[in-house]
Design an enzyme around this catalytic site. Structure first.
Site, PDB file in Angstrom:
ATOM      1  N   CYS A 123     -11.791  72.397   4.067  1.00  0.00           N
ATOM      2  CA  CYS A 123     -11.074  73.626   4.409  1.00  0.00           C
ATOM      3  C   CYS A 123      -9.743  73.613   3.674  1.00  0.00           C
ATOM      4  O   CYS A 123      -9.352  72.596   3.101  1.00  0.00           O
ATOM      5  CB  CYS A 123     -10.851  73.768   5.908  1.00  0.00           C
ATOM      6  N   CYS A 125      -6.815  74.995   5.242  1.00  0.00           N
ATOM      7  CA  CYS A 125      -5.689  75.264   6.144  1.00  0.00           C
ATOM      8  C   CYS A 125      -4.685  74.109   6.251  1.00  0.00           C
ATOM      9  O   CYS A 125      -3.520  74.330   6.550  1.00  0.00           O
ATOM     10  CB  CYS A 125      -6.181  75.689   7.524  1.00  0.00           C
ATOM     11  N   CYS A 133      -7.120  79.478   6.455  1.00  0.00           N
ATOM     12  CA  CYS A 133      -8.232  78.697   5.896  1.00  0.00           C
ATOM     13  C   CYS A 133      -8.669  79.167   4.516  1.00  0.00           C
ATOM     14  O   CYS A 133      -9.648  78.659   3.970  1.00  0.00           O
ATOM     15  CB  CYS A 133      -9.412  78.717   6.856  1.00  0.00           C
ATOM     16  N   LYS A 199     -18.460  78.160  14.827  1.00  0.00           N
ATOM     17  CA  LYS A 199     -17.095  77.728  15.112  1.00  0.00           C
ATOM     18  C   LYS A 199     -16.332  78.901  15.717  1.00  0.00           C
ATOM     19  O   LYS A 199     -16.165  79.938  15.079  1.00  0.00           O
ATOM     20  CB  LYS A 199     -16.400  77.250  13.840  1.00  0.00           C
ATOM     21  N   ARG A 209      -3.966  71.168  16.274  1.00  0.00           N
ATOM     22  CA  ARG A 209      -3.035  71.816  15.337  1.00  0.00           C
ATOM     23  C   ARG A 209      -1.742  71.047  15.222  1.00  0.00           C
ATOM     24  O   ARG A 209      -1.125  71.025  14.169  1.00  0.00           O
ATOM     25  CB  ARG A 209      -2.798  73.257  15.755  1.00  0.00           C
ATOM     26  N   ARG A 221      -6.827  83.085  13.823  1.00  0.00           N
ATOM     27  CA  ARG A 221      -8.024  82.946  12.981  1.00  0.00           C
ATOM     28  C   ARG A 221      -9.187  83.811  13.475  1.00  0.00           C
ATOM     29  O   ARG A 221     -10.330  83.584  13.106  1.00  0.00           O
ATOM     30  CB  ARG A 221      -8.425  81.470  12.908  1.00  0.00           C
ATOM     31  N   GLU A 237     -25.117  83.266  12.611  1.00  0.00           N
ATOM     32  CA  GLU A 237     -24.307  82.492  11.659  1.00  0.00           C
ATOM     33  C   GLU A 237     -25.035  81.222  11.242  1.00  0.00           C
ATOM     34  O   GLU A 237     -25.084  80.867  10.068  1.00  0.00           O
ATOM     35  CB  GLU A 237     -22.968  82.090  12.300  1.00  0.00           C
ATOM     36  N   LYS A 252     -18.902  74.255  17.692  1.00  0.00           N
ATOM     37  CA  LYS A 252     -17.537  73.825  17.983  1.00  0.00           C
ATOM     38  C   LYS A 252     -16.774  74.960  18.651  1.00  0.00           C
ATOM     39  O   LYS A 252     -16.787  76.063  18.104  1.00  0.00           O
ATOM     40  CB  LYS A 252     -16.853  73.437  16.663  1.00  0.00           C
ATOM     41  N   SER A 278     -10.241  68.623  20.373  1.00  0.00           N
ATOM     42  CA  SER A 278      -8.988  68.013  20.830  1.00  0.00           C
ATOM     43  C   SER A 278      -8.583  68.435  22.241  1.00  0.00           C
ATOM     44  O   SER A 278      -8.143  67.616  23.046  1.00  0.00           O
ATOM     45  CB  SER A 278      -7.880  68.357  19.844  1.00  0.00           C
ATOM     46  N   TYR A 317     -13.244  62.309  19.832  1.00  0.00           N
ATOM     47  CA  TYR A 317     -12.091  61.401  19.807  1.00  0.00           C
ATOM     48  C   TYR A 317     -12.279  60.256  20.798  1.00  0.00           C
ATOM     49  O   TYR A 317     -11.525  59.292  20.772  1.00  0.00           O
ATOM     50  CB  TYR A 317     -10.805  62.188  20.117  1.00  0.00           C
TER      51      TYR A 317
HETATM   52 ZN    ZN Z   1      -9.315  75.716   8.313  1.00  0.00          ZN
END
Ligand code: ZN
Length: 327
Positions: A123, A125, A133, A199, A209, A221, A237, A252, A278, A317
């Site tokens: 990506c 971003c 992005c 996503k 972020r 976004r 998608e 996600k 996250s 994580y």
């Molecule tokens: Zn991105």
């Protein structure tokens, strides 16, 4: 037959019986641990804590190699790399720099731990000064078609550095095809694409972020990521990504999207990865720190539920802790 002939509790009576009929397994070989690699020196030992994600750190190049060795020793399948470059610009040119932070990290990890799979987030971003992005038009909207070439260039630079899989996360239309064509044209026809297909524009990305320093400087976004209200659109998608050549697809976030893990898997028949993001991690850590939840039991239940929903692979994580608990 119903009660009293049927008694569901018979097969729950002992650990042995419960194990005999357990439907879903979770193991470290299904996990992917996201890593944040920074060009900065970092703190002590090249590690810098991230306040919103206790236990997760930004890692220098040296520290990321040590981390990869630990991850491999725990039997975790893969790491997924996110880069924090020293410099950003309008087009995000650091993303495809052969000497960029992610490219150097891939090379260093593959040299030190060749058996550990390295997946790269593709990506712009983290590399654009505006934090979106893709490249911007005059009116500050993201220019889909102009972004494709830059994403393809980025994916090839990752493959050239030694990435085992590339994972586009930008949500531009046509990116999987553009990346597949460029990879094939540059001699990387064996490099698989794990597409971030479903996503969503989610509030659960908040802590990331801060970790990746990738919050958009203006706007949000929602112009390219999915509306959390739309399940059919997410399946569509994913099917488009399959047509364009995706080898694996991703849903996600994960926790509030179990229905789509199931539906995307059914519709695509591809291996599905769920990204336990996250905010999902931070909620568990905060509740555990406050004594409201048993962290170990909660995490293992979450990971099991994602497998039960249909995830073949879990990006999380919690990977290192869970791998230790599952030993
Ligand atoms: Zn991105």
């Amino acid at each position: 037959m119903a009660f009293p002939q049927t008694r569901m509790r018979r097969l729950r009576a002992s650990a042995g019986l419960r194990g005999l009929v357990r439907e879903t397994d979770v193991r470290a070989g299904q996990f992917v641990l996201p890593l944040f690699v920074t060009e900065a020196e970092g703190g002590a030992g090249g590690r810098e804590a991230i306040a919103t994600m206790p236990g997760v750190e930004r890692l220098s190049l040296a520290a990321v190699v040590a981390e990869a060795q630990e991850v491999a020793a725990l039997g975790i399948a893969a790491v997924m790399l996110f880069g924090l470059p020293a410099e950003k610009d309008e087009h995000g040119s650091g993303a495809w720099d052969p000497e960029g932070v992610v490219q150097l990290a891939i090379q260093a990890i593959k040299r030190a731990v060749p058996e550990l799979l390295v997946i790269t987030d593709v990506c712009l971003c983290e590399y654009t000064d505006h934090g979106h992005c893709g490249v911007l038009r005059e009116d500050a909207t993201v220019d889909n078609d102009a972004t494709l070439e830059l994403l393809a260039r980025t994916a090839v630079s990752h493959a050239r550095a030694g990435a085992d899989l590339v994972a586009p996360s930008d949500m531009m239309d046509g990116r999987v095809r553009a990346i597949r064509e460029e990879l094939d044209g540059e001699g990387f026809s064996d490099t698989p694409i794990l597409a971030y297909s479903a996503k969503f524009a989610s509030a659960f990305y908040g802590p990331f972020r801060e970790a990746a320093d990738s919050a958009p400087a203006f706007g949000d976004r929602r112009g390219y990521q999915l509306d959390p209200a739309n399940g059919r659109e997410a399946v569509r998608e994913a099917l488009l990504d399959v047509q364009e050549g995706a080898d694996m697809v991703m849903v996600k976030p994960a926790l509030a999207y179990g229905d789509l893990i199931r539906e995307v898997k059914r519709a695509t028949r591809l291996p599905v990865a769920a990204y336990n993001v996250s905010g999902e991690y931070a909620m568990v850590k905060a509740a555990a720190a406050a004594g409201y939840l048993d962290e170990r039991a909660t995490v293992l239940e979450i990971l099991t539920s994602l497998r039960r929903a249909g995830a073949d692979t879990i990006i999380t994580y919690h990977a290192k802790d869970a791998a230790r608990w599952l030993r």
